[in-house]
Scaffold this motif. Structure first.
Motif, PDB file in Angstrom:
ATOM      1  N   GLN A   1       0.817  -1.216   0.000  1.00  0.00           N
ATOM      2  CA  GLN A   1       0.000   0.000   0.000  1.00  0.00           C
ATOM      3  C   GLN A   1       0.852   1.269   0.000  1.00  0.00           C
ATOM      4  O   GLN A   1       0.387   2.329  -0.395  1.00  0.00           O
ATOM      5  N   GLY A   2       2.107   1.131   0.437  1.00  0.00           N
ATOM      6  CA  GLY A   2       2.993   2.287   0.401  1.00  0.00           C
ATOM      7  C   GLY A   2       3.070   2.905  -0.981  1.00  0.00           C
ATOM      8  O   GLY A   2       3.273   4.115  -1.127  1.00  0.00           O
ATOM      9  N   VAL A   3       2.890   2.083  -2.006  1.00  0.00           N
ATOM     10  CA  VAL A   3       2.938   2.588  -3.376  1.00  0.00           C
ATOM     11  C   VAL A   3       1.728   3.498  -3.641  1.00  0.00           C
ATOM     12  O   VAL A   3       1.838   4.533  -4.309  1.00  0.00           O
ATOM     13  N   GLU A   4       0.579   3.136  -3.083  1.00  0.00           N
ATOM     14  CA  GLU A   4      -0.603   3.995  -3.221  1.00  0.00           C
ATOM     15  C   GLU A   4      -0.447   5.248  -2.363  1.00  0.00           C
ATOM     16  O   GLU A   4      -0.721   6.363  -2.798  1.00  0.00           O
ATOM     17  N   LEU A   5      -0.005   5.048  -1.126  1.00  0.00           N
ATOM     18  CA  LEU A   5       0.118   6.177  -0.206  1.00  0.00           C
ATOM     19  C   LEU A   5       1.163   7.170  -0.698  1.00  0.00           C
ATOM     20  O   LEU A   5       1.030   8.371  -0.504  1.00  0.00           O
ATOM     21  N   GLY A   6       2.205   6.634  -1.326  1.00  0.00           N
ATOM     22  CA  GLY A   6       3.265   7.494  -1.839  1.00  0.00           C
ATOM     23  C   GLY A   6       3.000   7.960  -3.261  1.00  0.00           C
ATOM     24  O   GLY A   6       3.860   8.601  -3.864  1.00  0.00           O
ATOM     25  N   GLU A   7       1.813   7.638  -3.802  1.00  0.00           N
ATOM     26  CA  GLU A   7       1.456   8.027  -5.174  1.00  0.00           C
ATOM     27  C   GLU A   7       2.559   7.629  -6.154  1.00  0.00           C
ATOM     28  O   GLU A   7       2.948   8.408  -7.021  1.00  0.00           O
TER      29      GLU A   7
ATOM     30  N   THR B   1       0.196  -6.899  -2.323  1.00  0.00           N
ATOM     31  CA  THR B   1      -0.434  -7.232  -1.046  1.00  0.00           C
ATOM     32  C   THR B   1      -1.919  -6.900  -1.135  1.00  0.00           C
ATOM     33  O   THR B   1      -2.354  -6.236  -2.077  1.00  0.00           O
ATOM     34  N   LEU B   2      -2.672  -7.328  -0.152  1.00  0.00           N
ATOM     35  CA  LEU B   2      -4.107  -7.033  -0.131  1.00  0.00           C
ATOM     36  C   LEU B   2      -4.368  -5.538  -0.289  1.00  0.00           C
ATOM     37  O   LEU B   2      -5.198  -5.116  -1.090  1.00  0.00           O
ATOM     38  N   LEU B   3      -3.620  -4.723   0.461  1.00  0.00           N
ATOM     39  CA  LEU B   3      -3.864  -3.290   0.417  1.00  0.00           C
ATOM     40  C   LEU B   3      -3.206  -2.617  -0.786  1.00  0.00           C
ATOM     41  O   LEU B   3      -3.478  -1.460  -1.069  1.00  0.00           O
ATOM     42  N   GLY B   4      -2.350  -3.360  -1.458  1.00  0.00           N
ATOM     43  CA  GLY B   4      -1.676  -2.779  -2.613  1.00  0.00           C
ATOM     44  C   GLY B   4      -2.285  -3.216  -3.933  1.00  0.00           C
ATOM     45  O   GLY B   4      -1.750  -2.929  -5.006  1.00  0.00           O
ATOM     46  N   LEU B   5      -3.431  -3.903  -3.859  1.00  0.00           N
ATOM     47  CA  LEU B   5      -3.971  -4.545  -5.060  1.00  0.00           C
ATOM     48  C   LEU B   5      -4.193  -3.597  -6.235  1.00  0.00           C
ATOM     49  O   LEU B   5      -3.981  -3.975  -7.389  1.00  0.00           O
ATOM     50  N   SER B   6      -4.644  -2.374  -5.946  1.00  0.00           N
ATOM     51  CA  SER B   6      -4.951  -1.494  -7.079  1.00  0.00           C
ATOM     52  C   SER B   6      -3.793  -0.567  -7.427  1.00  0.00           C
ATOM     53  O   SER B   6      -3.944   0.339  -8.243  1.00  0.00           O
TER      54      SER B   6
ATOM     55  N   GLU C   1      -7.918   1.284 -11.846  1.00  0.00           N
ATOM     56  CA  GLU C   1      -7.582   2.602 -11.317  1.00  0.00           C
ATOM     57  C   GLU C   1      -6.959   2.470  -9.936  1.00  0.00           C
ATOM     58  O   GLU C   1      -7.282   1.553  -9.182  1.00  0.00           O
ATOM     59  N   LYS C   2      -6.103   3.421  -9.617  1.00  0.00           N
ATOM     60  CA  LYS C   2      -5.451   3.402  -8.312  1.00  0.00           C
ATOM     61  C   LYS C   2      -6.461   3.678  -7.200  1.00  0.00           C
ATOM     62  O   LYS C   2      -7.567   4.148  -7.459  1.00  0.00           O
ATOM     63  N   ARG C   3      -6.029   3.405  -5.960  1.00  0.00           N
ATOM     64  CA  ARG C   3      -6.853   3.659  -4.764  1.00  0.00           C
ATOM     65  C   ARG C   3      -8.268   3.124  -4.921  1.00  0.00           C
ATOM     66  O   ARG C   3      -9.245   3.832  -4.696  1.00  0.00           O
ATOM     67  N   SER C   4      -8.368   1.872  -5.333  1.00  0.00           N
ATOM     68  CA  SER C   4      -9.686   1.308  -5.608  1.00  0.00           C
ATOM     69  C   SER C   4     -10.074   0.165  -4.687  1.00  0.00           C
ATOM     70  O   SER C   4     -11.166  -0.361  -4.820  1.00  0.00           O
ATOM     71  N   ILE C   5      -9.196  -0.236  -3.784  1.00  0.00           N
ATOM     72  CA  ILE C   5      -9.582  -1.286  -2.839  1.00  0.00           C
ATOM     73  C   ILE C   5      -9.544  -0.701  -1.426  1.00  0.00           C
ATOM     74  O   ILE C   5      -8.554  -0.126  -1.011  1.00  0.00           O
ATOM     75  N   VAL C   6     -10.666  -0.828  -0.740  1.00  0.00           N
ATOM     76  CA  VAL C   6     -10.755  -0.328   0.632  1.00  0.00           C
ATOM     77  C   VAL C   6     -11.148  -1.503   1.509  1.00  0.00           C
ATOM     78  O   VAL C   6     -12.268  -2.016   1.412  1.00  0.00           O
ATOM     79  N   THR C   7     -10.215  -1.954   2.317  1.00  0.00           N
ATOM     80  CA  THR C   7     -10.472  -3.135   3.126  1.00  0.00           C
ATOM     81  C   THR C   7      -9.643  -3.052   4.394  1.00  0.00           C
ATOM     82  O   THR C   7      -8.621  -2.362   4.426  1.00  0.00           O
ATOM     83  N   SER C   8     -10.109  -3.699   5.424  1.00  0.00           N
ATOM     84  CA  SER C   8      -9.383  -3.663   6.683  1.00  0.00           C
ATOM     85  C   SER C   8      -8.358  -4.793   6.685  1.00  0.00           C
ATOM     86  O   SER C   8      -8.697  -5.949   6.887  1.00  0.00           O
ATOM     87  N   GLY C   9      -7.110  -4.440   6.435  1.00  0.00           N
ATOM     88  CA  GLY C   9      -6.082  -5.457   6.263  1.00  0.00           C
ATOM     89  C   GLY C   9      -5.445  -5.889   7.562  1.00  0.00           C
ATOM     90  O   GLY C   9      -5.506  -7.037   7.967  1.00  0.00           O
ATOM     91  N   GLY C  10      -4.809  -4.957   8.233  1.00  0.00           N
ATOM     92  CA  GLY C  10      -4.039  -5.289   9.427  1.00  0.00           C
ATOM     93  C   GLY C  10      -4.897  -5.748  10.593  1.00  0.00           C
ATOM     94  O   GLY C  10      -4.556  -6.691  11.300  1.00  0.00           O
ATOM     95  N   MET C  11      -6.008  -5.079  10.805  1.00  0.00           N
ATOM     96  CA  MET C  11      -6.872  -5.417  11.946  1.00  0.00           C
ATOM     97  C   MET C  11      -7.889  -6.483  11.575  1.00  0.00           C
ATOM     98  O   MET C  11      -8.351  -7.218  12.437  1.00  0.00           O
ATOM     99  N   GLY C  12      -8.313  -6.519  10.315  1.00  0.00           N
ATOM    100  CA  GLY C  12      -9.384  -7.432   9.951  1.00  0.00           C
ATOM    101  C   GLY C  12     -10.634  -7.124  10.756  1.00  0.00           C
ATOM    102  O   GLY C  12     -11.196  -7.985  11.432  1.00  0.00           O
ATOM    103  N   THR C  13     -11.077  -5.873  10.672  1.00  0.00           N
ATOM    104  CA  THR C  13     -12.194  -5.401  11.483  1.00  0.00           C
ATOM    105  C   THR C  13     -13.537  -5.690  10.822  1.00  0.00           C
ATOM    106  O   THR C  13     -13.907  -5.027   9.853  1.00  0.00           O
ATOM    107  N   MET C  14     -14.254  -6.673  11.320  1.00  0.00           N
ATOM    108  CA  MET C  14     -15.620  -6.878  10.832  1.00  0.00           C
ATOM    109  C   MET C  14     -16.445  -5.647  11.174  1.00  0.00           C
ATOM    110  O   MET C  14     -16.265  -5.043  12.236  1.00  0.00           O
TER     111      MET C  14
END
Ligand SMILES: Cc1ncc(C[n+]2csc(CCOP(=O)(O)OP(=O)(O)O)c2C)c(N)n1
Ligand SMILES: [Mg+2]
Lengths: 181, 566
Positions: free
Chosen positions: B216-222, B241-246, B409-422
């Protein structure tokens, strides 16, 4: 305890409430016991200096220092092994004056251990001793044999690095330069 | 010149406007009432979304931040209002999401007295936030707010908590905007060590079988474009990674799929065969590595990260490239030679084919039997032309959304990765509709997770947020049931779950609703949902005892993946 080393961390932080708590939580999360801890004002205005000692392995100390330095308000965190630093503790002893008069050896012991009598009155004498843990403990155990110790306290360790100068000033100047660039 | 003094509450309003805030998610209460009162006069500049529970506010702020790249803001009262945000703060911490949570607090003179709705939220949130700070005077507001936003959004982003005492809200002070200057106690971006760029390029040039791990650092760092240029120039396959998918389009020829526990067989197998692993903005979570001690031991490793404390935390690396990956990656790209790793790339195909045959075909293209989650997700991806923002909840629905959604498109997956928060999904999707009102937002959620924050349907109703809710109802806490099937002898202890009549619930909230039980109804129902203007609830009755595959079981090597359950 195999492959565990006694590390001394020297940390500088802004003087803000709650940071001590955050720093110690880095240890507790990893179930590392803090052996000793000292916090006081540093030579740089507004910054506090922490000296923390603990036993752990090298990989762990690296990770902990990284996680401590990451806390907002922590300026710098570094760790050292005993060879890199000069480390001292201070102990205070309250001894019975009567026992000291009865047994002249007690004063001799104090002298041999390079401890200092800083106050004497008819009931007690206050003795201070600076040094490494073992030296202080050795004095303590010897005095205990004479049944003269009324109170005893040993401080946390404080440490100074053996490299030439205090590097924090330079470090901060570099950081500021980077910030302004 | 004398300036007029205004209330602390109004100073907060002005400070938020100055930070570029336009949207906030919140819920009022006693200790924050002066702020809500000031908000009343600022509603033309600050759009406040009234949620139904403070957990909803904080997840909405996360969803907003994740899709927009801006800081999500959340405004709640003291005590229970503040503690209700705790899960979201911890979630944002683990997933590096920039949010600022502003919580009311009792007056400074009452602190420590167990006053009504007093809770020491700074101490509660310190270990789970990037920064937690108490504002005790009106004079301190502008400085604290600008620092809070700076800390939340800079470097490795994260959640910041501002605990705002009531007296500071009502006392008056001059509004003097403050810019954040040099901070001794915070360096957002660490310096890149001299030589590390050159060393990285050299290692990449020497590699025969390089594999890139995109986080996800790639998304966060544009740095999406920069990473793409790097892998294209050096011809290096990549996993996300899960958070880096898009961060890399799903159909990019070098994209070998998701990494980790339920990732693609090829990317995991090749992790154990590559000679160079290049991790960019990811943190070697245990869901990615499987068994740590055997993870990619054959490979040299380079780790690009903005957070020095991530280096060697889980996986020891040969080279760290610290800094902002947008800059470091492009600097490395300039030094790498154009390359061709065709044989290495082609060697992934065997595993792709195997996974396609054994896992994907039966999950995504079944000919008979009950509808499967995977096929629903695939149809939504196709019908939304791979353009939708995909928000997920947690569980099987999440893993299958990650596996079978496709991103362009970038920034297209929004999911709770680290916490896995239902319960993350529904409110996060609400936030996403405000963060990117121009895009379609689809939520995939399970029956368990929907019921955790179902109250936010009220927010959707009131705001008419165009969330396309796809409820994948398997009548189970499916993910846990799968583990019980695999590791607990099929003893389904409290994982079967009764659902309410979602049609009636949707009706009560005046949200259009369709139930799909048969495969033949699916395409039409999805088309109808996507073409509807506002919110929509599509419930799909999916196979009850389905499993997410492939799976790297806990304690196994990452390439040791279960493909079928006999
Ligand atoms: C707040 C919270 N509680 C418990 C869990 C443990 N957990 C993980 S997945 C899961 C089941 C989710 O069930 P459901 O929402 O129906 O999704 P499914 O797996 O069936 O798609 C549970 C209970 C969790 N991740 N978060
Ligand atoms: Mg379920």
């Amino acid at each position: 305890m195999e492959d565990k080393t006694l590390y001394t961390l020297i940390i500088f932080s802004e003087n803000v409430a709650g940071l001590l708590n955050q720093i110690t939580s880095v240890f507790t999360r990893r179930q590392i016991n803090i052996e000793s801890l000292n916090v006081s004002a540093s030579s740089i205005e507004g910054l506090h200096r922490y000296t923390i000692t603990c036993f752990c392995d090298e990989a762990t100390i690296h990770k902990m220092v990284g996680q401590i330095e990451k806390k907002i308000g922590v300026v710098r965190a570094q760790f050292f092994v005993s060879d890199d630093i000069f480390i001292q503790e201070t102990a205070l002893f309250k001894l019975s004056t009567q026992k000291m008069l009865e047994h002249r050896e007690i004063s001799k012991i104090i002298r041999i251990h390079s401890a200092k009598i800083v106050e004497v009155n008819p009931t007690y004498a206050i003795v201070t001793k600076g040094g490494m843990t073992e030296e202080i403990l050795s004095l303590f155990h010897t005095l205990m044999q004479w049944d003269c110790v009324l109170q005893y306290v040993r401080s946390g360790a404080i440490a100074i690095t053996k490299n030439k100068r205090e590097l924090l000033d330079e470090y901060l100047a570099e950081r500021k330069e980077r910030y302004e660039a | 010149m004398t300036r007029t003094k205004i209330s602390g509450a109004e100073i907060l309003m002005r400070s938020l406007v100055a930070e570029g805030v336009k949207t906030l998610f919140g819920y009022p209460g006693g200790a924050i009432m002066p702020v809500f009162d000031a908000l009343y006069d600022y509603s033309d500049r600050l759009h406040h979304i009234l949620v139904r529970h403070e957990q909803g506010a904080v997840h909405a702020a996360e969803g907003f931040a994740r899709v927009s790249g801006e800081v999500g803001v959340c405004l709640v009262t003291s005590g229970p209002g503040a503690t209700n945000t705790v899960t979201g703060i911890a979630d944002a911490m683990l997933d590096s999401t920039p949010i600022v949570v502003i919580a009311g607090q009792v007056g400074a003179q009452m602190l420590g007295s167990d006053a009504f709705q007093e809770c020491d939220i700074v101490n509660v949130t310190q270990p789970i936030s990037k920064w937690a700070y108490q504002i005790r005077s009106a004079e301190d507001i502008t400085r604290a707010v600008s620092l809070a936003f700076h800390i939340a959004r800079s470097g490795r982003p994260g959640p910041v908590v501002l605990d705002f005492t009531r007296n500071a809200q009502v006392e008056t002070a001059e509004y003097v905007p403050k810019k954040v200057g040099f901070q001794r106690g915070y360096e957002a971006v660490p310096p890149t060590k001299p030589g590390s760029i050159e060393a990285a390029a050299e290692m990449i040039n020497a590699a025969k079988k390089p594999l890139v791990l995109i986080g996800q650092g790639v998304e966060l760092g544009e740095a999406q474009k920069e990473v793409r240029q790097l892998i294209e120039k050096a011809d290096m396959p990549a996993g996300c990674t899960l958070l880096g998918l898009s961060a890399l389009p799903t159909n990019h020829p070098l994209n070998m799929g998701m990494l980790g526990m339920h990732g693609s067989l090829a990317s995991n197998v090749k992790t154990q065969e590559c000679d160079l692993l290049i991790a960019i903005g990811m943190r070697f979570d245990d869901r990615i590595t499987g068994k740590i001690s055997t993870y990619a031991r054959q490979a040299k490793k380079i780790h690009f990260d903005i957070d020095p404390s991530e280096i060697n935390k889980n996986i020891a690396v040969d080279l760290a490239v610290l800094g902002d990956c947008k800059k470091t990656v492009s600097a490395v790209t300039a030094l790498v030679k154009e390359n061709n790793h065709q044989a290495w790339r082609d060697s992934f195909n065997e595993y792709k084919d195997k996974e396609q045959r054994l896992v994907i075909e039966p999950e995504v293209f079944p000919k008979e039997g009950p509808v499967k989650m995977g096929e629903v997700i695939e149809r939504v991806a196709t019908q939304s032309h791979e353009k939708a923002i995909v928000v997920t909840d947690v569980g099987q629905n999440q893993m299958l959304s990650a596996r079978y959604s496709r991103f362009t498109e970038k920034r297209s997956i929004v999911t709770s990765g680290g916490m896995g928060t239902m319960g993350f999904g529904l409110p996060a999707a609400i936030g996403a509709t405000f963060g990117r009102p121009d895009r379609t937002v689809c939520l995939f959620v399970g029956d368990g997770g929907l019921q955790m924050t179902i109250e936010e349907l009220g927010t959707i109703m009131e705001q008419q947020c165009p969330v396309k809710v796809v409820l994948l109802n398997n009548n189970y806490l499916g993910n846990v049931r799968q583990w019980q099937e695999l590791f607990f002898d099929r003893r389904y202890s409290f994982t079967h779950m009764l659902s309410p009549d979602y049609g009636k619930i949707a009706e009560a909230y005046r949200i259009p609703y369709t139930l799909v039980t048969e495969r033949e109804q699916l395409d039409n129902a999805i088309a109808q949902m996507l073409s509807a203007k506002g919110p929509y609830l599509l419930e799909v009755a999916v196979m009850e005892e389905d499993n997410v595959l492939p799976m790297c079981c806990p304690g196994d090597d990452v390439d040791d993946m279960l493909l079928e359950i006999k």
